[in-house]
Design an enzyme around this catalytic site. Structure first.
Site, PDB file in Angstrom:
ATOM      1  N   HIS A  70     -13.420 -39.565 -13.322  1.00 29.87           N
ATOM      2  CA  HIS A  70     -14.756 -39.765 -12.759  1.00 29.87           C
ATOM      3  C   HIS A  70     -15.172 -41.239 -12.762  1.00 29.87           C
ATOM      4  O   HIS A  70     -16.006 -41.644 -11.968  1.00 29.87           O
ATOM      5  CB  HIS A  70     -15.773 -38.857 -13.453  1.00 29.87           C
ATOM      6  CG  HIS A  70     -15.638 -37.454 -12.964  1.00 29.87           C
ATOM      7  ND1 HIS A  70     -14.925 -36.499 -13.639  1.00 29.87           N
ATOM      8  CD2 HIS A  70     -16.043 -36.882 -11.804  1.00 29.87           C
ATOM      9  CE1 HIS A  70     -14.934 -35.382 -12.936  1.00 29.87           C
ATOM     10  NE2 HIS A  70     -15.610 -35.594 -11.821  1.00 29.87           N
TER      11      HIS A  70
ATOM     12  N   ARG B 212     -22.840 -34.722  -7.116  1.00 25.68           N
ATOM     13  CA  ARG B 212     -22.450 -34.470  -8.514  1.00 25.68           C
ATOM     14  C   ARG B 212     -23.682 -34.664  -9.402  1.00 25.68           C
ATOM     15  O   ARG B 212     -23.917 -35.760  -9.912  1.00 25.68           O
ATOM     16  CB  ARG B 212     -21.348 -35.441  -8.949  1.00 25.68           C
ATOM     17  CG  ARG B 212     -19.993 -35.200  -8.299  1.00 25.68           C
ATOM     18  CD  ARG B 212     -18.952 -36.139  -8.885  1.00 25.68           C
ATOM     19  NE  ARG B 212     -17.600 -35.737  -8.590  1.00 25.68           N
ATOM     20  CZ  ARG B 212     -16.874 -36.184  -7.555  1.00 25.68           C
ATOM     21  NH1 ARG B 212     -17.391 -37.054  -6.720  1.00 25.68           N
ATOM     22  NH2 ARG B 212     -15.642 -35.754  -7.373  1.00 25.68           N
TER      23      ARG B 212
ATOM     24  N   ARG C  83     -24.171 -29.551  -6.143  1.00 23.07           N
ATOM     25  CA  ARG C  83     -23.334 -28.820  -7.094  1.00 23.07           C
ATOM     26  C   ARG C  83     -24.084 -28.723  -8.401  1.00 23.07           C
ATOM     27  O   ARG C  83     -24.619 -29.718  -8.903  1.00 23.07           O
ATOM     28  CB  ARG C  83     -22.023 -29.577  -7.308  1.00 23.07           C
ATOM     29  CG  ARG C  83     -21.174 -28.919  -8.381  1.00 23.07           C
ATOM     30  CD  ARG C  83     -19.857 -29.559  -8.517  1.00 23.07           C
ATOM     31  NE  ARG C  83     -19.928 -30.828  -9.222  1.00 23.07           N
ATOM     32  CZ  ARG C  83     -18.871 -31.583  -9.459  1.00 23.07           C
ATOM     33  NH1 ARG C  83     -17.690 -31.218  -9.015  1.00 23.07           N
ATOM     34  NH2 ARG C  83     -18.987 -32.712 -10.115  1.00 23.07           N
TER      35      ARG C  83
ATOM     36  N   GLU D 201     -11.457 -24.826  -7.467  1.00 21.05           N
ATOM     37  CA  GLU D 201     -10.770 -25.899  -8.202  1.00 21.05           C
ATOM     38  C   GLU D 201      -9.970 -25.368  -9.384  1.00 21.05           C
ATOM     39  O   GLU D 201      -9.362 -26.124 -10.123  1.00 21.05           O
ATOM     40  CB  GLU D 201     -11.752 -26.985  -8.630  1.00 21.05           C
ATOM     41  CG  GLU D 201     -12.995 -26.495  -9.335  1.00 21.05           C
ATOM     42  CD  GLU D 201     -13.986 -27.629  -9.644  1.00 21.05           C
ATOM     43  OE1 GLU D 201     -13.600 -28.804  -9.592  1.00 21.05           O
ATOM     44  OE2 GLU D 201     -15.138 -27.304  -9.964  1.00 21.05           O
TER      45      GLU D 201
ATOM     46  N   ASN E 102      -9.274 -32.415  -7.064  1.00 22.79           N
ATOM     47  CA  ASN E 102      -9.078 -33.233  -8.278  1.00 22.79           C
ATOM     48  C   ASN E 102      -8.711 -32.339  -9.454  1.00 22.79           C
ATOM     49  O   ASN E 102      -7.789 -32.623 -10.212  1.00 22.79           O
ATOM     50  CB  ASN E 102     -10.356 -34.009  -8.627  1.00 22.79           C
ATOM     51  CG  ASN E 102     -10.813 -34.865  -7.481  1.00 22.79           C
ATOM     52  OD1 ASN E 102     -10.017 -35.163  -6.589  1.00 22.79           O
ATOM     53  ND2 ASN E 102     -12.070 -35.238  -7.469  1.00 22.79           N
ATOM     54  N   ASP E 103      -9.455 -31.252  -9.583  1.00 24.63           N
ATOM     55  CA  ASP E 103      -9.151 -30.316 -10.654  1.00 24.63           C
ATOM     56  C   ASP E 103      -8.064 -29.326 -10.250  1.00 24.63           C
ATOM     57  O   ASP E 103      -7.202 -28.994 -11.059  1.00 24.63           O
ATOM     58  CB  ASP E 103     -10.418 -29.562 -11.073  1.00 24.63           C
ATOM     59  CG  ASP E 103     -11.288 -30.435 -11.950  1.00 24.63           C
ATOM     60  OD1 ASP E 103     -10.740 -31.007 -12.907  1.00 24.63           O
ATOM     61  OD2 ASP E 103     -12.485 -30.566 -11.664  1.00 24.63           O
TER      62      ASP E 103
ATOM     63  N   ARG F  44      -5.746 -35.193 -15.213  1.00 19.00           N
ATOM     64  CA  ARG F  44      -6.106 -36.152 -14.150  1.00 19.00           C
ATOM     65  C   ARG F  44      -6.471 -37.531 -14.660  1.00 19.00           C
ATOM     66  O   ARG F  44      -6.563 -38.468 -13.896  1.00 19.00           O
ATOM     67  CB  ARG F  44      -7.237 -35.572 -13.287  1.00 19.00           C
ATOM     68  CG  ARG F  44      -8.529 -35.348 -14.009  1.00 19.00           C
ATOM     69  CD  ARG F  44      -9.491 -34.486 -13.203  1.00 19.00           C
ATOM     70  NE  ARG F  44     -10.429 -35.255 -12.424  1.00 19.00           N
ATOM     71  CZ  ARG F  44     -11.516 -34.746 -11.850  1.00 19.00           C
ATOM     72  NH1 ARG F  44     -11.778 -33.452 -11.938  1.00 19.00           N
ATOM     73  NH2 ARG F  44     -12.314 -35.502 -11.171  1.00 19.00           N
TER      74      ARG F  44
ATOM     75  N   CYS G  60     -13.874 -31.276  -1.147  1.00 19.83           N
ATOM     76  CA  CYS G  60     -14.631 -32.427  -1.643  1.00 19.83           C
ATOM     77  C   CYS G  60     -13.858 -33.188  -2.713  1.00 19.83           C
ATOM     78  O   CYS G  60     -14.376 -34.109  -3.323  1.00 19.83           O
ATOM     79  CB  CYS G  60     -15.995 -31.988  -2.168  1.00 19.83           C
ATOM     80  SG  CYS G  60     -15.883 -30.754  -3.460  1.00 19.83           S
TER      81      CYS G  60
HETATM   82  C1  PEP Z   1     -12.796 -31.798  -7.803  1.00 24.33           C
HETATM   83  O1  PEP Z   1     -12.440 -31.323  -8.876  1.00 24.33           O
HETATM   84  O2  PEP Z   1     -12.030 -32.002  -6.847  1.00 24.33           O
HETATM   85  C2  PEP Z   1     -14.196 -32.197  -7.601  1.00 24.33           C
HETATM   86  C3  PEP Z   1     -14.624 -32.591  -6.427  1.00 24.33           C
HETATM   87  O3  PEP Z   1     -15.016 -32.172  -8.693  1.00 24.33           O
HETATM   88  P1  PEP Z   1     -14.993 -33.305  -9.830  1.00 24.33           P
HETATM   89  O4  PEP Z   1     -14.119 -34.440  -9.324  1.00 24.33           O
HETATM   90  O5  PEP Z   1     -16.381 -33.765 -10.035  1.00 24.33           O
HETATM   91  O6  PEP Z   1     -14.402 -32.607 -10.991  1.00 24.33           O
HETATM   92 MG    MG Z   2     -13.896 -30.696 -10.304  1.00 19.00          MG
END
Ligand code: PEP
Ligand code: MG
Length: 578
Positions: A189, A296, A332, A431, A454-455, A465, A502
């Site tokens: 993040h 977020r 979200r 995710e 991402n997750d 990650r 996203c």
């Molecule tokens: C993701 O996990 O792809 C996502 C958009 O949420 P975050 O990056 O905030 O975990």
């Molecule tokens: Mg996520």
């Protein structure tokens, strides 16, 4: 020259500011009775100095980021002016005859222990303030310098072992022109925040903090992940030329701002932006985003005093939705945990925070907290097109439980006779691999899906990650990931709902043809990447992209898939990625 992980694009050249998050150690030694007055004077001077520092930061934050963000520093001042603490330090100094930093730390710890035992949430929240102020004062007593990221000299390049997302959130482009860290991954993040703030960043450099000194000149290339320390003049001028070229290219992209995100054969895509803070909205609009595909909201809880009230949430959401109107704002619900923590919430430390009580799990465990946010989101939905999205849904029960909270929030508003949008769309982030696999079941209960790669990638491939050591395994084009994405999109479409993405994958031009071909309806990405992605979308044909996917799905590795994409779309993608 050092090579790390490219985390946020752009080039910057400036002076090193070593940001030290190291613990300060206080030693204990006996003092003579004749030293006592001197120790008291040192203590008083440190109090004055600390007070002055806090007031300066508070005022800077208030002008740069608004009064609300500055409130926390008022609480710090209260701790500093607490007569009980001051008197106790002086009386212990006289009775115990130890050095004042030791006495002060000892008194502070006593207070912290007392507060920790209390049931009162408000008092528990004060612990972080006491710790913060305490460290600052001890640093001043010891004559050690530590500056926050708010009051840095202009043109600084921050070099740190690690930065938390909330550290990054306080950076300002006026003084922080780039940052680099020893650890961290591309989709941490901190990296995501840097992209939104348009601060070039390189992470995972392993030991860069040991290889630079304050004041060194460095070049940070956030696009290639390369960092030069005290470079030769020829390299510096080469990079300055590159920087100019990049600026020119970005200007050219501006022409696309008002053009639709549409393939050459007329297939239309919705292109939204991801935001972390409402302050990003002017940039979002300036890049021509069609609304916000991911807000977020957890950042709203950070760098502040106490938890936000329903009214504060509501005002923030309403102001954002009114600005993006007539486009949609996808909010979200709280996604704390993982690499995002909060001092105000009493959440126990976990061995595996990414697999722990994170996101929707935390919201469902604390329904009173969750419903404050839900009511505010509902209220904002009366003023524009708001979509609600739950993070980290792993199965049907979680979705149902979240929806029960939502129904209760609606009833609470009705009983207070407060209006809300009756047709607000409710969707889930996909995710967690289990959700991707049962997407057909979830699809019948929601209005949309947004794939959080991402997750999804970290969970599907078992690759943390934020861990630079295994970053080579973090492969968005891995066949397992492509199959999961395909399953989600196909399941959504067969139930007649739209499917967006996203995660950061949606903002990387080299994957755009694949995602188009897989049938993604919406891309939501950091605003600064918007026009690049639009450029790719407008340069390819949908039928070509679909053929690409048919072939990609027959391949056995992510590398083969990436090679195929670059073979087919080299001209288009290279022009953009460089
Ligand atoms: C993701 O996990 O792809 C996502 C958009 O949420 P975050 O990056 O905030 O975990
Ligand atoms: Mg996520």
């Amino acid at each position: 020259m050092f090579k790390g992980i490219a985390a946020s694009p752009g080039i910057a050249a400036g002076k090193v500011f070593l940001y030290n998050t190291e613990e300060i150690r206080v030693s204990r030694f006996k003092i003579k009775v004749s030293d006592i007055p001197n120790e008291i004077t040192r203590f008083e001077q440190a109090l004055i100095k600390t007070r002055f520092e806090i007031i300066t930061i508070r005022d800077n934050v208030a002008t740069e980021m608004g009064i609300k963000h500055a409130e926390i520093f008022n609480a710090h001042l209260l701790v500093l002016e607490d007569r009980m603490i001051i008197d106790e330090v002086i009386s212990h100094l006289r009775s115990q005859k130890y050095n004042v930093e030791y006495i002060f730390e000892d008194v502070l710890h006593k207070y912290i222990r007392v507060f920790q035992k209390m049931d009162d949430e408000y008092l528990k929240e004060r612990i972080a303030d006491i710790e913060d102020v305490g460290k600052r004062l001890i640093r001043n007593l010891l004559g050690k310098k530590k500056r926050t990221l708010i009051d840095l000299p202009p043109q600084s390049i921050v070099v740190a072992y690690d930065l938390s997302p909330s550290d990054t959130a306080t950076m300002h482009r006026k003084n922080v022109i780039a940052f680099i860290t020893d650890i961290g991954g591309k989709t941490s993040h901190t990296a995501i925040m840097a992209k939104s703030l348009e601060i070039p960043a390189v992470v995972g450099l392993e030991n860069i903090t040991e290889n630079v000194r304050n004041g060194d000149i460095i070049i940070v290339d956030g696009t290639s992940g390369i960092v030069y320390v005290n470079p030769r003049r020829s390299i510096l001028s080469q990079y300055l030329r590159e920087q100019k070229k990049l600026e020119k290219f970005n200007k050219e992209l501006q022409e696309l701002k008002t053009m639709p995100a549409q393939t050459r054969d007329g297939h239309r895509i919705e292109l939204g932006a991801n935001i972390e803070l409402p302050d990003e909205i002017p940039a979002v609009l300036s890049y021509g985003a069609e609304g916000v595909g991911l807000y977020r909201t957890e950042y709203f809880y950070m760098n502040r005093q106490g938890l936000p009230t329903e009214e504060e949430h509501y005002k923030a959401y309403r102001s954002v939705v009114e600005k993006v109107k007539p486009n949609a704002l996808t909010i979200r619900s709280l996604d704390l945990g993982g690499d995002k923590f909060l001092s105000q919430l009493d959440v126990p430390k976990e061995m595996n925070p990414f697999l722990g009580c994170r996101a929707i799990r935390l919201s469902l465990a604390r329904p009173e907290l969750f419903k404050v946010q839900l009511r505010a989101i509902l209220r904002a939905s009366a003023y524009g097109k708001v979509r609600l999205m739950y993070p980290m849904i792993s199965g049907m029960e979680e979705l149902e439980a979240a929806n029960i909270c939502l129904e209760e929030a609606k009833q609470e508003l009705e009983s207070r006779k407060i209006a809300y949008g009756k047709d607000m769309e409710v969707g889930v982030m996909i995710e967690v691999p289990s959700a991707a696999i049962i997407a057909d079941i979830l699809a019948s209960k929601v209005d949309f899906f947004s794939i959080g790669t991402n997750d999804l990638i970290q969970y599907a491939l078992a690759v943390d990650r934020v861990n630079e050591k295994i970053a080579y395994l973090y492969e968005p084009a891995h066949p397992a990931v492509l199959r999961l994405i395909k399953n989600v999109i196909d399941a959504g479409h067969s139930k007649g709902i739209w499917v967006g993405m996203c995660g950061e994958m949606a903002g990387e031009p080299r994957f755009t043809p694949l995602l188009l071909g897989l049938g993604l309806d919406e891309f939501s990405i950091p605003a600064p990447s918007l026009l690049k992605i639009k450029k790719v979308i407008r340069s390819v044909r949908y039928d070509e992209a679909k053929r690409l996917v048919d072939e990609a799905l027959t391949l056995s590795t992510g590398k083969e898939v990436e090679a195929l994409v670059s073979k087919r779309f080299r001209d288009i993608i290279f022009k953009i990625v460089g």
